[in-house]
Scaffold this motif. Structure first.
Motif, PDB file in Angstrom:
ATOM      1  N   GLU A  74       0.831  -1.212   0.000  1.00 33.54           N
ATOM      2  CA  GLU A  74       0.000   0.000   0.000  1.00 33.54           C
ATOM      3  C   GLU A  74       0.860   1.255   0.000  1.00 33.54           C
ATOM      4  OE1 GLU A  74      -3.233   0.246  -0.445  1.00 33.54           O
ATOM      5  OE2 GLU A  74      -3.249  -1.943  -0.696  1.00 33.54           O
ATOM      6  N   SER A  75       1.943   1.212   0.771  1.00 35.48           N
ATOM      7  CA  SER A  75       2.820   2.390   0.830  1.00 35.48           C
ATOM      8  C   SER A  75       3.552   2.604  -0.490  1.00 35.48           C
ATOM      9  CB  SER A  75       3.824   2.260   1.972  1.00 35.48           C
ATOM     10  OG  SER A  75       4.728   1.183   1.713  1.00 35.48           O
ATOM     11  N   TYR A  76       3.964   1.521  -1.169  1.00 35.38           N
ATOM     12  CA  TYR A  76       4.632   1.632  -2.462  1.00 35.38           C
ATOM     13  C   TYR A  76       3.668   2.179  -3.511  1.00 35.38           C
ATOM     14  CZ  TYR A  76       8.212  -1.320  -0.340  1.00 35.38           C
ATOM     15  OH  TYR A  76       9.189  -1.833   0.478  1.00 35.38           O
ATOM     16  N   LEU A 106       7.604  -2.770  -5.309  1.00 34.49           N
ATOM     17  CA  LEU A 106       6.225  -3.259  -5.323  1.00 34.49           C
ATOM     18  C   LEU A 106       6.151  -4.674  -5.880  1.00 34.49           C
ATOM     19  CD1 LEU A 106       3.182  -2.777  -4.950  1.00 34.49           C
ATOM     20  CD2 LEU A 106       3.146  -1.768  -7.257  1.00 34.49           C
ATOM     21  N   SER A 107       6.877  -4.926  -6.947  1.00 39.39           N
ATOM     22  CA  SER A 107       6.888  -6.263  -7.557  1.00 39.39           C
ATOM     23  C   SER A 107       7.447  -7.304  -6.588  1.00 39.39           C
ATOM     24  CB  SER A 107       7.712  -6.240  -8.840  1.00 39.39           C
ATOM     25  OG  SER A 107       7.811  -7.538  -9.400  1.00 39.39           O
ATOM     26  N   GLN A 108       8.543  -6.932  -5.920  1.00 38.53           N
ATOM     27  CA  GLN A 108       9.140  -7.864  -4.958  1.00 38.53           C
ATOM     28  C   GLN A 108       8.202  -8.129  -3.775  1.00 38.53           C
ATOM     29  OE1 GLN A 108      12.811  -5.841  -4.040  1.00 38.53           O
ATOM     30  NE2 GLN A 108      13.926  -6.814  -5.756  1.00 38.53           N
ATOM     31  N   GLU A 125       6.605 -11.690  -2.591  1.00 43.60           N
ATOM     32  CA  GLU A 125       6.781 -12.168  -1.221  1.00 43.60           C
ATOM     33  C   GLU A 125       5.425 -12.405  -0.553  1.00 43.60           C
ATOM     34  OE1 GLU A 125       9.395 -13.123   0.323  1.00 43.60           O
ATOM     35  OE2 GLU A 125      10.915 -12.514  -1.114  1.00 43.60           O
ATOM     36  N   LEU A 126       4.475 -11.530  -0.842  1.00 42.27           N
ATOM     37  CA  LEU A 126       3.137 -11.693  -0.268  1.00 42.27           C
ATOM     38  C   LEU A 126       2.493 -12.984  -0.766  1.00 42.27           C
ATOM     39  CD1 LEU A 126       0.675 -10.668   1.311  1.00 42.27           C
ATOM     40  CD2 LEU A 126      -0.013  -9.408  -0.753  1.00 42.27           C
ATOM     41  N   THR A 127       2.625 -13.252  -2.037  1.00 40.73           N
ATOM     42  CA  THR A 127       2.069 -14.486  -2.603  1.00 40.73           C
ATOM     43  C   THR A 127       2.686 -15.710  -1.951  1.00 40.73           C
ATOM     44  OG1 THR A 127       1.655 -13.403  -4.734  1.00 40.73           O
ATOM     45  CG2 THR A 127       1.750 -15.820  -4.724  1.00 40.73           C
TER      46      THR A 127
END
Length: 245
Positions: free
Chosen positions: A148-150, A170-172, A176-178
């Motif tokens: 959200e911050s990115y 954001l991509s990284q 990582e979230l996935t």
């Protein structure tokens, strides 16, 4: 002149029929001897207790090895006792004793102690797995906040180098979230499918008597012995008759 023929089988059957009473007397006597003799077969105890423990998902060698189990939980046994591991998920115990109360008490104590050990290991694994799942949940929350911050930073700038930097971050973070979400789901599925140990069954019965088996075996042996005795008897009579002729 008529040819003399001998019918040995018929002669034997005829002789046996005349002496048929012996086919009752001898087998019955031997059967009684077999029954009485079976009473003197040594037994490990008057009563035997058997139990089956389901180990669930606990596969710790120390809690599923028969020798270790006996050393750890079977020191109180006063009679013969054995532990078997017929399959990977089951532990069987067999305990002998002179009274039903004694066997029941010893088997129950063994089962309670073994189940407590298995449950302790079960709780240890489940607690550790739950802590790991909670750690993944915390990581997910962190990545979601970072994403959200990115996104906000990208919306607030039009500088190319800054856009490229936050786009990479954001991509990284999304990757990582996935991964964190997949790990958390897998860990929680492991908790759901983790099987708890349980006592499958336990019972105490009087040890088996082999009187019937001994009587049946004695009766069969008596029949064979009768045939042998009568055959020998017939042979001796024929031999004497042949010498006197």
């Amino acid at each position: 002149m008529a040819e003399n023929k001998t019918y040995k089988l018929y002669d034997s059957l005829e002789f046996f029929w005349k002496k048929k009473i012996w086919f009752i007397i001898i087998p019955v006597i031997v059967a009684l001897l077999g029954y009485v003799g079976s009473m003197f077969i040594p037994k490990d105890g008057e009563y035997v207790g058997r139990s089956t423990m389901f180990t669930g998902s606990v596969k710790l060698e120390a809690l599923t090895n028969p020798d270790h189990i006996m050393a750890q939980y079977g020191e109180h046994f006063t009679g013969k006792a054995e532990v078997f591991v017929p399959t990977r998920s089951y532990i069987k115990a067999e305990v002998y004793g002179e009274t039903e109360e004694q066997v029941t008490k010893e088997l129950t104590l063994f089962d309670d102690q073994l189940l407590a050990g298995l449950m302790a290991q079960n709780d240890k694994v489940v607690d550790g797995t739950q802590r790991y799942a909670l750690a993944q949940s915390a990581r997910i929350q962190t990545f979601q906040e970072a994403i959200e911050s990115y996104k906000q930073a990208l919306a607030d700038t039009d500088i190319e180098p800054v856009i490229n930097h936050y786009t990479l971050l954001l991509s990284q973070a999304e990757q990582e979230l996935t991964n964190a979400m997949a790990t958390e789901q897998r860990v929680r599925n492991d908790i759901i499918s983790y099987e708890k140990p349980a006592l499958a069954n336990a019972y105490v019965v009087k040890t088996k008597s082999y009187g019937l088996e001994g009587a049946v075996a004695g009766f069969i042996l008596g029949l064979l012995f009768t045939i042998f005795i009568l055959s020998l008897w017939k042979y001796i009579l024929e031999a004497r008759g042949s010498k006197q002729a």
